[in-house]
Design an enzyme around this catalytic site. Structure first.
Site, PDB file in Angstrom:
ATOM      1  N   ARG A 111       0.889  -1.149  -0.003  1.00 53.76           N
ATOM      2  CA  ARG A 111       0.093   0.109  -0.044  1.00 53.76           C
ATOM      3  C   ARG A 111       0.781   1.195   0.073  1.00 53.76           C
ATOM      4  NH1 ARG A 111      -5.154   0.158   4.179  1.00 53.76           N
ATOM      5  NH2 ARG A 111      -3.273   0.388   5.682  1.00 53.76           N
ATOM      6  N   VAL A 153      -9.934   0.578  -4.486  1.00 50.36           N
ATOM      7  CA  VAL A 153      -9.356  -0.481  -4.064  1.00 50.36           C
ATOM      8  C   VAL A 153      -8.573  -0.304  -2.823  1.00 50.36           C
ATOM      9  CG1 VAL A 153      -9.404  -1.402  -6.376  1.00 50.36           C
ATOM     10  CG2 VAL A 153      -7.483  -0.002  -5.657  1.00 50.36           C
ATOM     11  N   GLU A 154      -7.965  -1.450  -2.141  1.00 52.62           N
ATOM     12  CA  GLU A 154      -6.895  -1.416  -1.102  1.00 52.62           C
ATOM     13  C   GLU A 154      -7.823  -0.563   0.132  1.00 52.62           C
ATOM     14  OE1 GLU A 154      -2.945  -0.751  -2.063  1.00 52.62           O
ATOM     15  OE2 GLU A 154      -2.858  -2.281  -3.292  1.00 52.62           O
ATOM     16  N   GLY A 155      -8.990  -0.506   0.389  1.00 56.23           N
ATOM     17  CA  GLY A 155      -9.621   0.118   1.524  1.00 56.23           C
ATOM     18  C   GLY A 155     -10.214   1.437   0.841  1.00 56.23           C
TER      19      GLY A 155
END
Length: 817
Positions: free
Chosen positions: A381, A503-505
């Site tokens: 991330r 995406v990714e949270g």
């Protein structure tokens, strides 16, 4: 009166420097002695007795625990909110780094400036200059996104053959084993040319089978899969998200049951009869590379109702590697995310039997999947989406700076209109913030840190700044960026903004729950110690933590008040000159942030995690403190170039202003209104004094973006710049150069036209008339002709046949005037 002044001064000094309890005791005893024997004022035996009793309680550990911290500990254990296993694993994942300093109220600026500057090895630089540059030359984003809706086979093969899919894999397995910094710069460069190719390279090197295998895989799993992944013989994907569980990944309905069964290993053709394994059912979506994957990383909840593995029935989230050719695995269908063409789609399977050995790490890692994921997430991330965001900023800076200088209206380059230069300043300033923030985090990664909180900061703030940057670039380009076609270098990136945001949270979740939710516990010097002491029922450790915490709060009250009253003018800064005030203001706001954090936790307790708007504002404070400090670090790393000072001013002053506004919003909405009023007077004794960067500063940033100087070069360093003038991006540099070189001649021609010296009507005819009349030389005629031709190439947009199937490939040869 003198005694009171001495007391205030003493308390202020002790609190400001966070003196230990013993120093407080000695200091107050000294004050009493001075009052009684130096000033001759009466100090009663009762007062001395009270002081002695208090000193004993605070300095003798057993007494302190019996009288004070013990009762507090019992209450604390009752009111501390319970944490789920997924919350505990998320909080325990990764490390804290520079974010701890920002939370401390006393950042160590020398430590920040002593961090090594990120750098590429000769091998990494050669890869960027060689294979990465060649890959970018192969990318035709219009062809990829509009015509074939995939990477062409030669591009796919080039990516595999040159090791792009194995940048994070160790050399012993055939990978490139690049640094995190190099990994990010490769993704950034590719992303400035085409998002589909960048995502294709990015995902296998982010959170997925490769990363998980290197950390947790068995020797057999590593030896088989990692060389194949490094060479591109396997295409990996990782399936976590399901239709019913997006951001709340812990609630995935996908499950597996431990049982005995039979299956054929598609890799070897070997048949396994009546072996211990798992019968898995899953339905996943939004899985990048799933349609073409050969190996599926699969997350599911594992159950053992027959106790074949042990006493536990609910084992927990587990990760396994499943060949996509295995019986029952369904892949191949695609989603179409935001008009992008990277491979993304669903996968599902029902009652698919897999051997127990397919669990990543083997059977002993059953139930450890969530911990594995969150521990690795902080690395990926920090790299993937932030790098894509930096790429968007670099591209927007490069093309908008040139376009705004080349394109004119009302006889003036559009970049010189104040409304346009305001938006341009945001593009340049946000790009500076994004790259500085990521580069500092990459430094931490390459030092061995895994900064989970900073990874959330980067994910949210870089993608949000990408959104703002692309919006501003689209506005400035106007119709040039609206019409789709090969000559539009912005629209596909603009269409893809929601992908990075989601995406990714999802960003709303990341801002309101994750940044501060993790940060408050991980980065605070005492909160995690107190919580762990409560969970372990360790009264001794709690005693040390809570006394340190109280001293911390008292110190931050005094520091915030003094730094607010003095404007932090007396704080030590590691540099001199104008930049020193930024370090001082950051020290001031670090203390204020630490105080506000403690007051939020004190007044709201466990309900703070449900006060998402307040939590979001606290997260904004921490984030902008980090962004401002990263910009200062970058400026010093670049050698403090004077021409970049307007950029630094814009970036830091706006970040500090955002910190101030977040604090103001927090205090305006804190439920305890009396407490809020008191804290506001402490932190802002003179009111809200900070302002965003001035218009003058913004204009300087915009002008630097439109000139071929060091600032523009540093802002766009590392992006791919085509050398072909027929390319929509490639034509910008020669066009800008030609426009600047011929500007004086063009101004003269316009003046002659206003004076009535030409008979002709069109600009082309007037230029020829000037040559014929001897007003300009042949060289000047040729230079202006070339500049005008390149300018037209820049501003032209594509047109198509009636069915919008084919664009006009001879567009640039069409000439009317």
């Amino acid at each position: 009166m003198i005694s009171a002044i001495l007391l205030v001064a003493l308390v202020g000094v002790l609190a400001y420097f966070r003196a230990p309890v013993l120093a407080w005791t000695a200091g107050l005893a000294g004050w009493l002695l001075v009052v009684q024997f130096g000033l001759g004022l009466p100090v009663t035996a009762t007062l001395w007795g009270l002081f002695a009793a208090l000193a004993l309680v605070l300095n003798v550990t057993r007494l302190r625990r019996a009288v004070f911290t013990g009762p507090v500990f019992r209450v604390f254990k009752k009111i501390t909110p319970a944490m789920s296993q997924t919350e505990q694993e998320a909080i325990n994942a990764g490390t804290v780094w520079w974010d701890r300093d920002l939370f401390s109220g006393k950042p160590d600026w020398q430590r920040l400036l002593s961090y090594p500057a990120p750098a590429l090895t000769p091998e990494e630089q050669a890869f960027l200059d060689g294979p990465t540059e060649e890959l970018c030359r192969m990318i035709d984003d219009w062809q990829i996104t509009h015509e074939v809706k995939d990477l062409p086979p030669p591009v796919w093969q080039f990516i595999k053959d040159n090791g792009f899919l194995g940048m994070i894999i160790k050399k012993q397995y055939g990978g490139l084993e690049f640094s995190n910094y190099a990994h990010a710069k490769v993704v950034t460069k590719i992303a400035t040319r085409g998002g589909t190719a960048a995502v294709t390279v990015m995902v296998p090197n982010s959170l997925g089978p490769g990363e998980l295998l290197q950390h947790y895989g068995t020797t057999e799993q590593k030896n088989y899969y990692l060389p194949r992944l490094a060479k591109g013989q396997e295409i990996p994907c990782f399936a976590l998200t399901s239709p019913h569980a997006g951001s709340d990944a812990g609630s995935i309905p996908d499950y597996g049951v431990v049982c005995r069964g039979s299956c054929t290993d598609p890799r070897t053709g070997e048949r396994h009869e009546n072996v211990l394994g798992i019968r898995v059912s899953w339905e996943k979506r939004w899985i990048t590379l799933a349609p073409v994957a050969t190996i599926l990383g699969l997350a599911f909840k594992l159950y053992d109702p027959d106790h074949l593995l042990g006493d536990k029935e609910e084992i927990g989230i587990t990760c396994a590697l499943v060949p996509t050719s295995h019986a029952g695995v369904v892949i191949g269908r695609r989603h179409w995310p935001g008009g992008s063409a990277f491979m993304n789609g669903p996968t599902w399977g029902k009652d698919v039997f897999i051997p127990l050995e397919w669990i990543i790490g083997g059977p002993e890692y059953a139930g450890q999947g969530w911990r594995m994921l969150v521990e690795c997430l902080s690395v990926g991330r920090c790299i993937s989406l932030p790098a894509m965001s930096v790429a968007s900023g670099k591209l927007a800076t490069y093309v908008t700076g040139a376009y705004a200088r080349i394109r004119d209206q009302f006889g003036l380059p559009i970049g010189k209109f104040e409304g346009v230069d305001e938006a341009m300043a945001r593009i340049g300033g946000h790009t500076y913030q994004m790259e500085a923030s990521q580069d500092l985090a990459l430094t931490g990664l390459d030092m061995g840190e895994k900064p989970s909180v900073l990874s959330a900061v980067l994910k949210y703030h870089n993608t949000e700044r990408m959104r703002k940057t692309l919006n501003d670039a689209m506005d400035i380009h106007g119709g040039k960026a609206v019409v789709l076609g090969p000559r539009n270098y912005l629209a596909r990136a603009y269409q893809s903004i929601p992908i990075a945001i989601t995406v990714e949270g999802a960003n709303i979740l990341t801002r309101s729950m994750i940044i501060y939710g993790q940060g408050a516990i991980r980065c605070h010097p005492f909160v995690l110690r107190e919580m762990r002491a409560a969970m372990a029922d360790d009264g001794k450790e709690f005693d040390l933590a809570i006394t340190g915490h109280i001293n911390f709060v008292i110190s931050n009250v005094v520091r915030s008040l003094w730094l607010g009253l003095s404007g932090a003018r007396l704080v030590h800064a590691p540099v001199s000159g104008e930049r020193a005030r930024y370090y001082r203001q950051l020290t001031r706001f670090s203390s204020a942030f630490a105080l506000l954090s403690d007051m939020a936790m004190f007044s709201l307790g466990g309900t703070l995690k449900f006060r998402e708007k307040l939590s979001a504002r606290l997260g904004d404070m921490l984030s902008n403190l980090y962004i401002a400090s990263a910009c200062l670090k970058r400026f010093e790393r670049d050698g403090a170039p004077p021409e970049d000072l307007p950029l630094l001013q814009w970036a830091v002053e706006n970040a500090l202003y955002d910190v101030q506004q977040a604090m103001d919003g927090f205090l305006a909405n804190l439920p305890k209104r009396g407490l809020s009023a008191v804290i506001r007077r402490v932190i802002f004794p003179w009111g809200l004094t900070l302002k965003p960067a001035s218009d003058k500063t913004g204009t300087k940033v915009a002008r630097a973006m439109m000139e071929e100087g060091g600032t523009r070069a540093r802002l766009t360093q590392g992006m791919y710049i085509p050398q072909d003038e027929r390319d929509a991006v490639g034509v910008l540099a020669p066009a800008l150069r030609s426009i600047l070189e011929t500007e004086t001649i063009e101004n003269t021609l316009r003046k002659w036209a206003r004076d009535g010296r030409f008979i002709s009507i069109t600009a082309r005819e007037r230029l020829a008339e000037a040559l014929q009349a001897g007003l300009i030389t042949q060289a000047e005629f040729d230079a202006v002709t070339r500049a005008r031709k390149l300018k037209r190439d820049v501003i032209m947009v594509d047109d198509f046949d009636a069915t919008l199937s084919h664009h006009d490939e001879a567009l640039l040869e069409r000439l009317i005037f």
